[in-house]
Design a protein around this motif. Structure first.
Motif, PDB file in Angstrom:
ATOM      1  N   THR A 121       0.805  -1.211   0.000  1.00  0.00           N
ATOM      2  CA  THR A 121       0.000   0.000   0.000  1.00  0.00           C
ATOM      3  C   THR A 121       0.841   1.265   0.000  1.00  0.00           C
ATOM      4  O   THR A 121       0.315   2.355  -0.137  1.00  0.00           O
ATOM      5  CB  THR A 121      -0.927   0.038   1.230  1.00  0.00           C
ATOM      6  N   SER A 122       2.127   1.138   0.143  1.00  0.00           N
ATOM      7  CA  SER A 122       3.008   2.292   0.322  1.00  0.00           C
ATOM      8  C   SER A 122       3.566   2.815  -0.982  1.00  0.00           C
ATOM      9  O   SER A 122       3.804   2.064  -1.929  1.00  0.00           O
ATOM     10  CB  SER A 122       4.187   1.905   1.226  1.00  0.00           C
ATOM     11  N   ASP A 123       3.816   4.102  -1.009  1.00  0.00           N
ATOM     12  CA  ASP A 123       4.538   4.730  -2.108  1.00  0.00           C
ATOM     13  C   ASP A 123       5.986   4.292  -1.951  1.00  0.00           C
ATOM     14  O   ASP A 123       6.623   4.572  -0.938  1.00  0.00           O
ATOM     15  CB  ASP A 123       4.400   6.241  -1.999  1.00  0.00           C
ATOM     16  N   SER A 130       1.441   2.342  -5.867  1.00  0.00           N
ATOM     17  CA  SER A 130       1.834   1.295  -4.923  1.00  0.00           C
ATOM     18  C   SER A 130       1.980  -0.027  -5.668  1.00  0.00           C
ATOM     19  O   SER A 130       1.502  -0.175  -6.796  1.00  0.00           O
ATOM     20  CB  SER A 130       0.769   1.153  -3.840  1.00  0.00           C
TER      21      SER A 130
END
Length: 125
Positions: A54-56, A64
């Protein structure tokens, strides 16, 4: 007998094409699924509570990993439908029953809410 992983670059074009047709036929028959593990391990120190998928992660697109995965699956379904692997019978069936590639994201109790919220919040991409 287990998985057989081959490097396409080392195979003959004819073999790669046959494998691609076989894979698309399996997708067309809805015999393919994706199982993914979401974790908090190895996330950038700047966001230790984030879940990797879910992270950049610093890509120019700012997407993501989960978004990239879902976009590639959507494209794969599109290519399979356009390929007509199963011939006219497949095209007729596809008009009434769309191709589906189920995705199972394995999470821990700590990451379950974050992953579900992210996927639903992005309308499953």
């Amino acid at each position: 007998p287990g998985a057989n992983v081959s490097e396409a670059a080392l195979m003959k074009d004819k073999t790669v094409d046959a494998m691609r047709r076989r894979g698309m036929a399996a997708i067309a028959k809805c015999q393919v699924a994706v199982i993914l593990m979401a974790t908090t391990e190895d996330v950038a120190i700047t966001n230790p509570d984030a879940v990797i998928g879910t992270s950049d992660i610093g890509l120019p697109s700012r997407k993501s990993l989960l978004q990239i995965l879902f976009e590639r699956l959507r494209r794969l379904k599109h290519l399979t439908m356009r390929s007509g692997i199963e011939g006219n019978a497949f095209k007729a069936a596809a008009a009434t029953k769309p191709i589906s590639i189920p995705v199972c994201i394995m999470v821990s109790t700590e990451t379950a809410h974050a992953v579900e919220s992210f996927v639903r919040g992005n309308d499953c991409f």
